[in-house]
Design an enzyme around this catalytic site. Structure first.
Site, short mmCIF file in Angstrom:
data_model
loop_
_atom_site.label_atom_id
_atom_site.label_comp_id
_atom_site.label_asym_id
_atom_site.label_seq_id
_atom_site.Cartn_x
_atom_site.Cartn_y
_atom_site.Cartn_z
N GLU A 46 0.84 -1.30 0.18
CA GLU A 46 0.03 0.00 0.02
C GLU A 46 0.84 1.20 -0.12
OE1 GLU A 46 -3.58 1.51 2.82
OE2 GLU A 46 -3.75 -0.66 2.07
N ASP B 132 -0.02 5.43 0.58
CA ASP B 132 -1.26 6.30 0.85
C ASP B 132 -0.99 7.75 0.93
OD1 ASP B 132 -2.38 3.76 1.26
OD2 ASP B 132 -2.39 3.96 3.52
N GLU C 27 -3.53 10.10 2.86
CA GLU C 27 -4.92 10.14 3.75
C GLU C 27 -5.04 11.49 4.18
OE1 GLU C 27 -5.50 5.98 5.64
OE2 GLU C 27 -3.96 7.01 6.55
N GLN D 147 -1.56 12.75 5.66
CA GLN D 147 -0.82 11.73 6.01
C GLN D 147 -0.30 10.88 5.19
OE1 GLN D 147 -1.61 9.50 9.95
NE2 GLN D 147 -2.02 7.81 8.60
N ASN E 77 1.87 7.08 4.02
CA ASN E 77 2.08 5.85 4.62
C ASN E 77 2.64 4.92 3.50
OD1 ASN E 77 2.62 3.94 6.64
ND2 ASN E 77 0.33 3.72 7.28
N GLY F 54 4.28 0.28 10.56
CA GLY F 54 3.99 1.94 10.74
C GLY F 54 5.16 2.81 10.00
N ARG F 55 4.73 3.15 8.73
CA ARG F 55 5.88 4.16 8.21
C ARG F 55 4.97 5.59 7.84
NH1 ARG F 55 7.71 -0.85 6.14
NH2 ARG F 55 9.88 -1.19 6.86
N GLU F 56 4.36 5.99 9.11
CA GLU F 56 3.47 7.35 8.76
C GLU F 56 4.25 8.43 8.91
OE1 GLU F 56 3.16 5.02 11.27
OE2 GLU F 56 1.01 4.33 11.35
N TRP G 123 -10.27 7.32 14.89
CA TRP G 123 -8.92 7.74 15.17
C TRP G 123 -8.61 9.02 14.31
CZ3 TRP G 123 -5.76 7.90 10.89
CH2 TRP G 123 -6.47 7.70 9.54
N GLY H 79 -7.17 11.47 17.76
CA GLY H 79 -7.18 9.87 18.38
C GLY H 79 -8.75 9.37 18.64
N ARG I 247 7.64 4.59 20.21
CA ARG I 247 7.88 3.33 19.29
C ARG I 247 8.93 2.48 18.93
NH1 ARG I 247 4.13 5.13 14.05
NH2 ARG I 247 4.17 2.74 13.72
#
Length: 337
Positions: free
Chosen positions: A113, A115, A117, A130, A132, A142-144, A208, A212, A287
């Protein structure tokens, strides 16, 4: 397991060489714009998808009943994919508009994927954007990255582009590169490498999308309408069964693609990221104690993010009652990017 695709021969060679001039110029000017019927099918949403201007524009809406979306008729292995998009205005908390590539319908366990967003916001605050990337089902990595923009994307149309090759992925906003992602040996199969379709959707991400989940979609402001035009699909179409080439667009040289971003473009990208990036997984110390191997740490980015959020990006302790504000950029800042 990473699926090996058959060699696509001269098709990929032609696409590779046609993308070169695109990368050098930073725009897709001159590329053919497809009508909706020529390149896309409705994905969901019934009459929440409305075609305008003889197929040259599409409106996607979200209401209490459903969102909506469309998908390219073909799968593509690398290419240049873009659209001019105008987002809904006013209170848009919880609303998500997505412009992305995926093969999740074909590879449920190991899909790829790429993205864009767009995340809605409460009244008086602009949309956030965003990006990703993941390959081979590596969603947990998670490569946001997340950014504010130097304009209000609900005021007018702006151009958003995904450029995808075997070694690079570049995201553009109004022909300014905002993120460059390079394939590394350490990533293994985590770099998107299987044919994908192009998607555009609008949907309820209340759980989300805004703070959040603190602020949710309020349907008294519905319908929320995202407008799409100037749709470009420029790449190598791939047979969904055999994964062999069906059609490749363009005959121009594409080898410059691996020369990456020009010095002028890189200067604009660096300026954008210094001023407008509010999150990057590469700097998220909550993270990752050690940044993932594909990350290239920019000390200026690291310092800015640490000041923006010392807990996430600097390992600091948050003090109760202290708020960290990010100043929204004025429209005039576009000239300095």
């Amino acid at each position: 397991m990473v699926m090996k695709l058959p060699y696509l021969g001269s098709c990929l060679f032609l696409v590779f060489f046609s993308l070169v001039s695109i990368v050098a110029s930073g725009s897709g000017k001159g590329l053919p714009i497809l009508s909706f019927d020529e390149g896309y099918n409705q994905l969901f949403g019934d009459d929440n998808l409305v075609i305008h201007r003889d197929g040259k524009a599409v409106h996607l809406s979200l209401n209490e009943r459903t969102g909506s979306g469309f998908v390219s008729q073909d799968l593509y292995l690398h290419g240049y994919f873009s659209a001019s998009i105008k987002l809904p205005a006013d209170y848009t908390a919880g609303v998500v508009v997505a412009f992305y590539m995926s093969n999740g319908d074909m590879f449920e366990k190991n899909h790829d994927e790429i993205d864009f967003e767009f995340l809605g916001n409460i009244r008086g605050k602009n949309w956030r954007i965003q990006t990703n990337i993941y390959g081979n089902g590596s969603t947990s990595a998670g490569r946001e990255e997340r950014y504010n923009l130097w304009f209000d994307p609900a005021d007018d149309f702006h151009h958003y582009t995904i450029l995808w090759t075997a070694s690079h992925i570049i995201f553009y906003v109004d022909n300014i590169p905002i993120r460059e992602f390079k394939r590394t040996a350490e990533m293994g199969g985590d770099f998107p490498s299987k044919p994908m379709s192009l998607y555009a959707t609008i949907w309820d991400g209340s759980d989300w999308a805004t703070n959040g989940g603190k602020y949710r979609v309020n349907y008294k402001y519905a319908p929320y309408v995202a407008e799409f035009s100037d749709l470009v699909l420029h790449g190598c179409a791939v047979d969904p069964i055999e994964f062999s080439s069906k059609r490749c667009d363009g005959t121009q040289s594409l080898e410059q693609l691996t020369t990456s971003i020009t010095p002028s473009q890189r200067s604009k990208m660096d300026s954008f990221r210094r001023k407008h990036m509010t999150y990057s997984y590469c700097y998220d110390q909550t993270r990752y104690k050690v940044a993932p191997p594909e990350c290239v740490i920019n000390p200026r980015e690291a310092e800015r993010l640490k000041k923006f959020d010392p807990v996430t990006f600097g390992g600091g302790r948050r003090h109760h009652g202290k708020r960290h504000h990010h100043m929204r950029a004025s429209r005039s800042e576009a000239d300095s990017i």
